[in-house]
Design a protein around this motif. Structure first.
Motif, short mmCIF file in Angstrom:
data_model
loop_
_atom_site.label_atom_id
_atom_site.label_comp_id
_atom_site.label_asym_id
_atom_site.label_seq_id
_atom_site.Cartn_x
_atom_site.Cartn_y
_atom_site.Cartn_z
N SER A 44 32.35 -26.11 6.77
CA SER A 44 32.00 -27.20 5.85
C SER A 44 30.41 -27.66 6.17
N ILE A 45 29.84 -28.15 5.19
CA ILE A 45 28.61 -28.87 5.08
C ILE A 45 28.72 -30.55 5.00
N LEU A 46 28.42 -31.07 6.29
CA LEU A 46 28.48 -32.56 6.35
C LEU A 46 27.16 -33.03 6.04
N ILE A 47 27.20 -34.01 5.28
CA ILE A 47 25.96 -34.81 4.67
C ILE A 47 26.07 -36.15 5.34
N ASP A 48 27.48 -36.90 5.27
CA ASP A 48 27.37 -38.20 5.77
C ASP A 48 28.67 -38.07 6.71
N HIS A 49 28.65 -38.48 7.93
CA HIS A 49 29.47 -38.74 9.00
C HIS A 49 29.62 -39.74 9.82
N ASP A 50 30.50 -40.36 10.29
CA ASP A 50 30.41 -41.49 11.38
C ASP A 50 29.83 -41.26 12.66
N PHE A 51 30.18 -39.93 13.15
CA PHE A 51 29.68 -39.72 14.52
C PHE A 51 28.56 -38.74 14.59
N LEU A 53 25.08 -37.85 12.94
CA LEU A 53 24.12 -38.89 12.22
C LEU A 53 23.29 -37.71 11.18
N THR A 54 23.24 -36.69 11.68
CA THR A 54 22.35 -35.77 10.72
C THR A 54 23.08 -34.60 9.79
N TYR A 76 29.21 -28.12 15.58
CA TYR A 76 28.26 -28.73 14.43
C TYR A 76 26.75 -28.06 14.87
N VAL A 77 26.18 -27.49 13.91
CA VAL A 77 24.91 -27.02 14.17
C VAL A 77 23.84 -27.30 12.95
N ASN A 78 22.58 -27.25 13.07
CA ASN A 78 21.90 -27.55 11.83
C ASN A 78 21.57 -26.44 10.95
N LYS A 79 21.00 -26.27 10.28
CA LYS A 79 20.85 -25.45 8.96
C LYS A 79 19.71 -24.24 9.70
N ASP A 80 19.64 -24.26 10.91
CA ASP A 80 18.85 -23.27 11.67
C ASP A 80 19.64 -22.71 12.66
N LYS A 81 21.03 -23.05 12.68
CA LYS A 81 21.95 -22.70 13.67
C LYS A 81 21.87 -23.24 15.14
N GLU A 82 20.93 -24.44 15.31
CA GLU A 82 20.62 -24.96 16.52
C GLU A 82 22.05 -26.03 16.81
N PHE A 83 22.36 -25.92 17.95
CA PHE A 83 23.53 -26.91 18.43
C PHE A 83 23.32 -28.38 18.33
N ILE A 84 24.16 -28.99 17.59
CA ILE A 84 24.19 -30.62 17.70
C ILE A 84 24.99 -31.15 18.28
N ASP A 85 26.46 -30.67 18.43
CA ASP A 85 27.74 -31.18 19.11
C ASP A 85 28.71 -30.34 18.81
#
Length: 91
Positions: A44-51, A53-54, A76-85
């Motif tokens: 899924s692509i998350l745009i707005d999430h409580d926990f 933030l990006t 959860y990863v960013n568009k460059d496939k870097e770890f977020i959470d």
């Protein structure tokens, strides 16, 4: 190309990435037996999430034991496939 098209075109890479991160977790720390199977569930692509933030990509794996779902793993990863959470939920 927008993010949605990029994710669809690379979904196997995203699932492989989630499996790599999941395999680095010491599952015994969560007081649960080994899982019989890890099944790719959704991206899924998350745009707005409580926990989270990006905006990012959420990859979900279902964890099975004896053909019964016993947990879920979320990466959860960013568009460059870097770890977020990441989250591991055991039912």
């Amino acid at each position: 190309m927008d993010l949605n098209e990029f994710v669809v075109g690379n979904k196997n890479e995203y699932y492989n990435l989630a499996n790599e991160y999941f395999n680095n977790i010491i599952v015994e720390d969560y007081e649960h037996e080994k899982f019989n199977a890890v099944i790719s569930k959704s991206i899924s692509i998350l745009i707005d999430h409580d926990f989270i933030l990006t905006p990012c990509v959420e990859i979900r794996l279902n964890l099975l034991q004896d053909q019964k779902e016993v947990g879920s793993y979320f990466l959860y990863v960013n568009k460059d496939k870097e770890f977020i959470d990441e989250f591991l939920i055991i039912y």
